[in-house]
Design an enzyme around this catalytic site. Structure first.
Site, PDB file in Angstrom:
ATOM      1  N   GLU A 156      10.264  14.812  16.473  1.00 51.83           N
ATOM      2  CA  GLU A 156      10.565  14.801  15.040  1.00 51.83           C
ATOM      3  C   GLU A 156       9.677  15.821  14.329  1.00 51.83           C
ATOM      4  O   GLU A 156       8.459  15.781  14.458  1.00 51.83           O
ATOM      5  CB  GLU A 156      10.307  13.398  14.482  1.00 51.83           C
ATOM      6  CG  GLU A 156      10.724  13.253  13.039  1.00 51.83           C
ATOM      7  CD  GLU A 156      10.538  11.831  12.516  1.00 51.83           C
ATOM      8  OE1 GLU A 156       9.499  11.216  12.821  1.00 51.83           O
ATOM      9  OE2 GLU A 156      11.430  11.350  11.799  1.00 51.83           O
ATOM     10  N   GLU A 168      10.030   0.440  10.518  1.00 50.35           N
ATOM     11  CA  GLU A 168      11.053   1.494  10.397  1.00 50.35           C
ATOM     12  C   GLU A 168      10.324   2.795  10.643  1.00 50.35           C
ATOM     13  O   GLU A 168       9.411   3.153   9.892  1.00 50.35           O
ATOM     14  CB  GLU A 168      11.701   1.422   9.014  1.00 50.35           C
ATOM     15  CG  GLU A 168      13.024   2.158   8.953  1.00 50.35           C
ATOM     16  CD  GLU A 168      12.872   3.587   8.515  1.00 50.35           C
ATOM     17  OE1 GLU A 168      12.867   4.479   9.400  1.00 50.35           O
ATOM     18  OE2 GLU A 168      12.731   3.811   7.309  1.00 50.35           O
ATOM     19  N   LYS A 175       0.846  -1.199   0.000  1.00 48.68           N
ATOM     20  CA  LYS A 175       0.000   0.000   0.000  1.00 48.68           C
ATOM     21  C   LYS A 175       0.879   1.246   0.000  1.00 48.68           C
ATOM     22  O   LYS A 175       1.697   1.452   0.890  1.00 48.68           O
ATOM     23  CB  LYS A 175      -0.922   0.043   1.228  1.00 48.68           C
ATOM     24  CG  LYS A 175      -1.959   1.151   1.082  1.00 48.68           C
ATOM     25  CD  LYS A 175      -2.723   1.459   2.355  1.00 48.68           C
ATOM     26  CE  LYS A 175      -2.024   2.463   3.226  1.00 48.68           C
ATOM     27  NZ  LYS A 175      -1.823   3.798   2.617  1.00 48.68           N
ATOM     28  N   CYS A 196      13.573  10.251   7.390  1.00 50.24           N
ATOM     29  CA  CYS A 196      13.478   9.714   8.754  1.00 50.24           C
ATOM     30  C   CYS A 196      14.817   9.740   9.470  1.00 50.24           C
ATOM     31  O   CYS A 196      14.873   9.882  10.683  1.00 50.24           O
ATOM     32  CB  CYS A 196      12.869   8.315   8.744  1.00 50.24           C
ATOM     33  SG  CYS A 196      13.589   7.262   7.525  1.00 50.24           S
TER      34      CYS A 196
HETATM   35  P1  ADP Z   1       3.040  10.182   8.154  1.00 51.15           P
HETATM   36  O1  ADP Z   1       2.610  10.770   9.469  1.00 51.15           O
HETATM   37  O2  ADP Z   1       4.441  10.457   7.813  1.00 51.15           O
HETATM   38  O3  ADP Z   1       2.095  10.387   7.022  1.00 51.15           O
HETATM   39  P2  ADP Z   1       2.006   7.585   8.764  1.00 51.15           P
HETATM   40  O4  ADP Z   1       2.655   6.681   9.720  1.00 51.15           O
HETATM   41  O5  ADP Z   1       0.703   8.184   9.137  1.00 51.15           O
HETATM   42  O6  ADP Z   1       3.115   8.645   8.444  1.00 51.15           O
HETATM   43  O7  ADP Z   1       1.789   6.898   7.352  1.00 51.15           O
HETATM   44  C1  ADP Z   1       2.701   6.004   6.763  1.00 51.15           C
HETATM   45  C2  ADP Z   1       1.922   4.925   6.051  1.00 51.15           C
HETATM   46  O8  ADP Z   1       1.123   4.246   7.005  1.00 51.15           O
HETATM   47  C3  ADP Z   1       0.947   5.444   4.988  1.00 51.15           C
HETATM   48  O9  ADP Z   1       0.943   4.535   3.895  1.00 51.15           O
HETATM   49  C4  ADP Z   1      -0.371   5.438   5.708  1.00 51.15           C
HETATM   50  O10 ADP Z   1      -1.481   5.313   4.856  1.00 51.15           O
HETATM   51  C5  ADP Z   1      -0.223   4.207   6.582  1.00 51.15           C
HETATM   52  N1  ADP Z   1      -1.103   4.202   7.761  1.00 51.15           N
HETATM   53  C6  ADP Z   1      -1.526   5.259   8.488  1.00 51.15           C
HETATM   54  N2  ADP Z   1      -2.344   4.858   9.486  1.00 51.15           N
HETATM   55  C7  ADP Z   1      -2.463   3.515   9.393  1.00 51.15           C
HETATM   56  C8  ADP Z   1      -3.174   2.506  10.118  1.00 51.15           C
HETATM   57  N3  ADP Z   1      -3.948   2.804  11.144  1.00 51.15           N
HETATM   58  N4  ADP Z   1      -3.040   1.226   9.716  1.00 51.15           N
HETATM   59  C9  ADP Z   1      -2.245   0.890   8.690  1.00 51.15           C
HETATM   60  N5  ADP Z   1      -1.566   1.789   7.949  1.00 51.15           N
HETATM   61  C10 ADP Z   1      -1.659   3.081   8.294  1.00 51.15           C
END
Ligand code: ADP
Length: 493
Positions: free
Chosen positions: A393, A259, A184, A293
């Site tokens: 961060e 990560e 995804k 990161c």
């Molecule tokens: P950022 O804050 O840098 O956008 P996230 O950790 O929110 O980082 O997002 C990184 C990835 O994790 C994206 O592909 C996002 O769609 C996915 N993501 C965010 N929330 C969830 C969740 N609850 N379950 C699974 N994947 C998630």
């Protein structure tokens, strides 16, 4: 003046525009915007839990299908090499899409992201016929050996800062070990992954081996993590989301690799090559709009050279960090990836000032013709270690610079963080470099550089920066499991 010719949207071949940029969905759509113009560039279908299920079922079927299960390592490697070649062949197209969608300068996407992508896939193509087990000497009555087997169906969730290379870091070792994948992409940058899907098809992978879904974390991401047929989850993103994913994956004890975030220190000692230290420190936080990161976002400089470092760092920011349109060849810094990210960085500028730190330079919105989520490179000094801007961060072109007196002080302040992803040191003293490298609490240490990663070398963090390693041979361990076989050679009961 645009150095790369026509306007970006006209640069993209019509088939891409037709096929991907006007995808209409009757259901939920996600919007992807160009952060230079603030205008939407495409609507892309966001996967529902049902779409995720279709993809996982396909991956599960492909895992057991002879066309993948019985494929030799050599032939798997051939498919991966073909994919790497196709990515290289379409490098301008892929770089254009990521420049458009993510906001990074086109020249950076073309010269760094895309080569990192095809080189990583090519590197792991070479591992396909080398993943093997051991024979283990025990007793004359026993013949014992191990084999390395795929983990199964792997869910991979990637962030938006390096859309294609993050995909390659995860797909490469997963495929080399014979897994099948549902990946995804981040909702902010879904476009280049769609083209990657096209290239996977063109390379000739059996159906279902690699599946791409776009969509939101809460819906598609969480459906993927919780799917009963998913055996492993590999994630790159924020620490908060990683914790949530770990909790969801724990319900069925799925294998995980995480990560996550960082607040990596850059320690510059009195004996450093000052010119080099300034250049690398600048790159370590200001490249990729600071959206890295491992960004070395806390610079600690020894007291004798503190003032000269500061004036040279300011000069480097003024001369190197040229902000501009991502299509201009002279641009170093493009727009931030999203309005949310832009607002978040500006909120930290306010937090820093409220906390009493000194805003030495930057921290201002910047626009082209009144548009674009650009932020001038931000430098804070007079920062206490307890301040939020020193501990949290920010994920932008935002750095704190402080001074220290002794090596012991540098080490304890560098380690005073809940994170432990990267760390950088500048010194000409070899013993000091090794002493510090051994004691710094981080998964990676750069001596006399920063962000100098290599796909052949393990990448990952300690503490709240992650679990497991990607890249290099270590990356294969995250995508294979050891089976031990004991053969009784005649030991009768
Ligand atoms: P950022 O804050 O840098 O956008 P996230 O950790 O929110 O980082 O997002 C990184 C990835 O994790 C994206 O592909 C996002 O769609 C996915 N993501 C965010 N929330 C969830 C969740 N609850 N379950 C699974 N994947 C998630």
């Amino acid at each position: 003046m645009n150095s790369f010719g026509p306007h970006p949207i006209e640069r993209l071949p019509v088939w891409i525009q037709r096929q991907y940029f006007s995808v209409k969905s009757t259901r939920i759509t996600e919007l992807t915007a160009c952060f230079r113009t603030e205008k939407p560039i495409a609507t892309v279908q966001a996967a529902s839990a049902q779409d995720v299920d279709t993809a996982v079922q396909a991956a599960s079927k492909a895992l057991k299908h002879p066309s993948w299960k019985l494929l030799s390592g050599t032939d798997r490697g051939k498919l991966m090499s073909k994919l790497a070649d196709l990515i290289e062949k379409r490098k301008e197209l892929l770089a254009s899409i990521d420049a458009w969608d993510n906001g990074k300068p086109y020249k950076v996407a073309l010269s760094e992201d895309i080569p990192e992508t095809f080189n990583t896939i090519r590197y792991y193509a070479g591992w396909c016929d080398k993943v093997s087990g051991q024979t283990i000497n025990t007793t004359p009555e026993k013949f014992a050996y191990t084999s390395r087997q795929p983990i199964g169906v792997v869910a991979q969730i990637i962030p938006w800062n390096y859309p294609l290379s993050m995909a390659a870091w995860k797909l490469g070792p997963a495929l080399a070990c014979g897994n099948t994948v549902v990946l995804k992409a981040a909702e902010q940058t879904p476009l280049s992954i769609l083209v990657l899907g096209q290239l996977v098809k063109e390379a000739g992978f059996p159906p279902g081996v690699l599946n791409f879904v776009n969509g939101f974390g809460q819906e598609a991401g969480s459906a993927l993590v919780q799917h009963p047929l998913v055996d492993k989850v590999a994630f790159t993103g924020s620490t908060a989301t990683a914790k949530h994913i770990m909790t969801m994956a724990a319900k069925s004890l799925k294998n995980i690799t995480l990560e996550t975030g960082g607040k990596s220190p850059m320690v510059v000692f009195n004996d450093a090559d000052l010119e080099q230290a300034v250049k690398w420190s600048h790159l370590g936080i200001m490249s990729n709009q600071g959206q890295i990161c491992t960004a070395t976002s806390r610079i600690l400089v020894q007291n004798e050279i503190y003032n000269s470092f500061l004036s040279k760092f300011k000069e480097a920011v003024s001369t190197v960090s040229k902000i501009g349109d991502q299509w201009d060849e002279s641009t170093y810094q493009g727009p931030q990836v999203s309005k949310a990210q832009y607002d978040r960085i500006l909120s930290y500028v306010q937090i820093g000032q409220d906390e009493g730190a000194k805003l030495l330079m930057g921290g201002q919105p910047w626009r082209i013709d009144g548009k674009g989520y650009f932020i001038t490179p931000t430098v804070f000094t007079e920062v206490a270690d307890s301040m939020r801007i020193y501990r949290e961060e920010v994920f932008g072109p935002f750095v704190t610079i402080s001074s220290f007196k002794t090596e012991e002080e540098a080490l304890s302040r560098a380690n005073d963080s809940t994170y432990g992803l990267g760390a950088a040191l500048f010194t000409e003293n070899l013993s000091k470099a090794h002493r510090m490298a051994a004691e710094i609490e981080s998964g990676m240490v750069w001596v006399n550089s920063s962000q100098d990663c290599d796909f052949r070398v393990p990448f990952g963090g300690v503490k709240q920066s992650g679990i497991g390693r990607e890249l290099g041979e270590a990356g294969l361990e995250a995508y294979s499991q050891i089976k031990a076989v004991h053969i009784n050679m005649g030991n009768k009961l």
